[in-house]
Write a protein that holds these residues in place. Sequence first.
Motif: not given
Lengths: 300, 300
Positions: B204-215
């Motif tokens: 989830d944190r990795f996705v948040r670092s890319l986009a405004r979303a969770d995995a």
Amino acid sequence: MMTELPVDQVRTLLAVVDEGTFDAAAAALHVTPSAVSQRIKTLEQRIGRVLLMRTKPVRPTASGQVVVRFARQLAALDQDAQRELGITGESGPARLSIAVNADSLATWFLPALTRVPRMSEVCFELYREDETQTAELLREGRVMAAVTSSPAAVTGCLVRPLGLARYLPAASPDFVDRHRTGPLRRWLPGAPVIVFDQHDELQDRFVRSLARADAARHRHSVPTSEGFRDAVAAGLGWGLVPEPQARPLLESGALVELDPGRHWDVPLYWQQWKLDVRALSLVADTITSAAAEALHPLPS
Amino acid sequence: MMTELPVDQVRTLLAVVDEGTFDAAAAALHVTPSAVSQRIKTLEQRIGRVLLMRTKPVRPTASGQVVVRFARQLAALDQDAQRELGITGESGPARLSIAVNADSLATWFLPALTRVPRMSEVCFELYREDETQTAELLREGRVMAAVTSSPAAVTGCLVRPLGLARYLPAASPDFVDRHRTGPLRRWLPGAPVIVFDQHDELQDRFVRSLARADAARHRHSVPTSEGFRDAVAAGLGWGLVPEPQARPLLESGALVELDPGRHWDVPLYWQQWKLDVRALSLVADTITSAAAEALHPLPS
């Protein structure tokens, strides 16, 4: 006469158990903590039993576990019906919670899961527990299905035999050189041993089958399946290694069998909720046929 | 003024916590259950606090945890002194309980343990916990040392930095073919994902670092390090794979990096009781030097 259990109260109980506290459940359900508290009290009065131990995190009592299991079954049926009706909305893919023992997970279970048809409709939630404990998670209503060593059906569950998981007593060649003096039953009870955790009695039982003794008190506990195997191969101790993990190491010479041809078998069963949920049936069929290939046949 | 805590009562408390019930503790200590109950009550009166929650199994309160930690430290010092005095008798090898996160256990930790000198004098009792939870086991007094992501010293403990554990966002090539549409930040939040368990927030944190979303909510939880890696390689989802496990699969083509060169680092620390126990010092030195080789350096 008792009518149906009020679904909103049942779902609230489940939320409290899953979230751990009344406050967290309130946040998840978008209601006030006092509403949560009131619903639980009303449900307890209606059933006439205490359902939750007010610990941190809260834990369901024996009666509470029955309601939790009911709540989860309800959720699964609801999801299944919505999916069949083509209502996607909030529910998403079907969540299948399954308890599996570590050695199955490290050997045949995961390759089996990848064969389940229509994976896009399923989310697996795997729990790792000793095969003697997995049935308990089923009883508590935390999982829908379990790989277990217990053939006695948990209330509300059906049982299918999977097969025998075979373990080979093994050690590294230099470990054997260092410790062997005379026959196995003489030196093994004194030699350092690897156990999975404090509850793992497999090695003790094997030693008892040879001699009037438990395995040595000089024991290392390594609570992962691969770590256990690696610790045995590194010569930290002897241990009962799952056959599929032992074979390549026996062939490469990294391990030797302590008593060639001798093995220890653990019967495994599949237990699941008696519930007509389509995804669960698909998984059960795939798992049981994969187990029939990967495990040894149970004596009939 | 308070004098020393009575050692027999302290040891009784430890036995109750370890055995889980008053009856089991009584059996282990060869005394009657009422003697156990009396000692606990006397200790609670003396300290002026409740030390045990009378659940099944019993659990120490916050004050109880302090006494449990004291009891374990006492036992460790006693063992160490006896060993130094050449009194072998009952005590056997030194028991070293250590909490380790699953990924460390699956990669660099176990090979490091095998390098500890004088292994014949030590028994390892390993506990597997998330790196954010291992410090809690230290606080509860259940372990003497922990590999943890927390640099804040637990009371009575000293901290040594270990290094950065590196994770690579990866998936199988066919998974990428099936799900890739446009840039990573567009398709990754919707693609099925593997998590370790419900508490694993790394993806989830990795996705948040890319986009405004969770995995994605379409997630499978696979609670073993090797199972996680295998599930990613089997194409069940994408995931952050520990670098040492990812490397060989990237080279063989079983995995591809989702964003080559991009990684996610988790700092790891060693925390242990401030206690002059020889075996513990030997292990700490071996572990920290092995970590310096296996992990990436912490930014200073």
